[in-house]
Write a protein that holds these residues in place. Sequence first.
Motif, short mmCIF file in Angstrom:
data_model
loop_
_atom_site.label_atom_id
_atom_site.label_comp_id
_atom_site.label_asym_id
_atom_site.label_seq_id
_atom_site.Cartn_x
_atom_site.Cartn_y
_atom_site.Cartn_z
N PRO A 161 59.60 11.09 53.83
CA PRO A 161 58.15 11.71 53.08
C PRO A 161 57.68 11.27 53.04
O PRO A 161 57.15 10.46 53.53
CB PRO A 161 59.71 11.55 51.24
CG PRO A 161 60.23 10.57 52.01
CD PRO A 161 61.04 10.75 52.99
N ALA A 162 56.50 11.92 53.22
CA ALA A 162 55.34 11.92 52.95
C ALA A 162 54.55 10.25 51.74
O ALA A 162 54.95 10.62 50.44
CB ALA A 162 54.08 12.85 52.96
N PRO A 163 53.61 9.02 52.45
CA PRO A 163 53.51 8.85 50.81
C PRO A 163 52.85 9.73 50.38
O PRO A 163 51.94 11.38 50.65
CB PRO A 163 52.66 7.93 51.89
CG PRO A 163 52.20 7.91 52.97
CD PRO A 163 52.94 9.31 53.36
N PRO A 164 52.95 8.66 48.92
CA PRO A 164 52.33 9.56 48.02
C PRO A 164 50.64 10.01 47.78
O PRO A 164 50.27 8.42 48.87
CB PRO A 164 52.10 9.21 46.34
CG PRO A 164 52.96 7.37 46.86
CD PRO A 164 53.66 7.92 48.84
N ALA A 165 49.89 10.50 47.88
CA ALA A 165 48.16 10.82 47.74
C ALA A 165 47.02 9.46 46.79
O ALA A 165 48.06 9.61 45.98
CB ALA A 165 47.65 12.23 48.02
N GLN A 166 47.11 9.08 47.59
CA GLN A 166 45.67 8.23 46.54
C GLN A 166 44.37 8.15 46.21
O GLN A 166 43.85 9.22 46.64
CB GLN A 166 45.66 6.58 47.62
CG GLN A 166 46.41 6.36 48.45
CD GLN A 166 46.66 5.07 48.64
OE1 GLN A 166 45.54 3.70 48.40
NE2 GLN A 166 47.57 4.22 48.52
N LYS A 167 44.29 8.12 45.17
CA LYS A 167 43.38 8.39 43.99
C LYS A 167 41.99 8.30 44.71
O LYS A 167 41.88 6.25 44.64
CB LYS A 167 43.55 8.62 42.82
CG LYS A 167 44.27 10.18 42.86
CD LYS A 167 44.55 9.77 41.16
CE LYS A 167 46.01 11.08 40.91
NZ LYS A 167 46.18 11.79 39.37
#
Length: 167
Positions: A161-167
């Motif tokens: 799974p793709a890593p969560p997007a950072q804000k």
Amino acid sequence: MGAISPKLVRMGMFNNWDVSGGLSDFWGYIREPRPHRWTSWGVAIAFAIVLFWGFSKYLIPYEKPQPQIIYFENWTANRSEAEVHADWVARAKETTRENAKRRAEFQKLADMMGVEYDSTEADKVTRETLGEEADALAKSSTAAPPKRSTLAERAARRPQPAPPAQK
């Protein structure tokens, strides 16, 4: 009227069975001298016997087995010892050939399941019996089983799974 009332069961009417009164009444009725007592008993017993005989005879019919003639291989009485021995050897080779094929199938199954299966002793006997034909049987039957991946290998190939997007 077929079911027993739960209330009667709770009251205990069906807990203590006593059939002696009924049996004594039945015996008293049988012993009374009646004009056709023995005739009616004979008819009742004959009817029961005929009924049971009819069921046993016609309900499940039994067919008597028909005589069979079974032919077997017959040899002439003047066969030589060499002919007898050659026939034994031919039958032994055929049995060994069938056993080698069956053993090769078990080897394939063992390879697919990952179980150790050692048939070296039996293979040695097969080579002694069949000679070069045993090697041909072994080569034709020992095709490599399909390589199966393990659970760990399949899990490693699964897309991550793709890593969560950072804000």
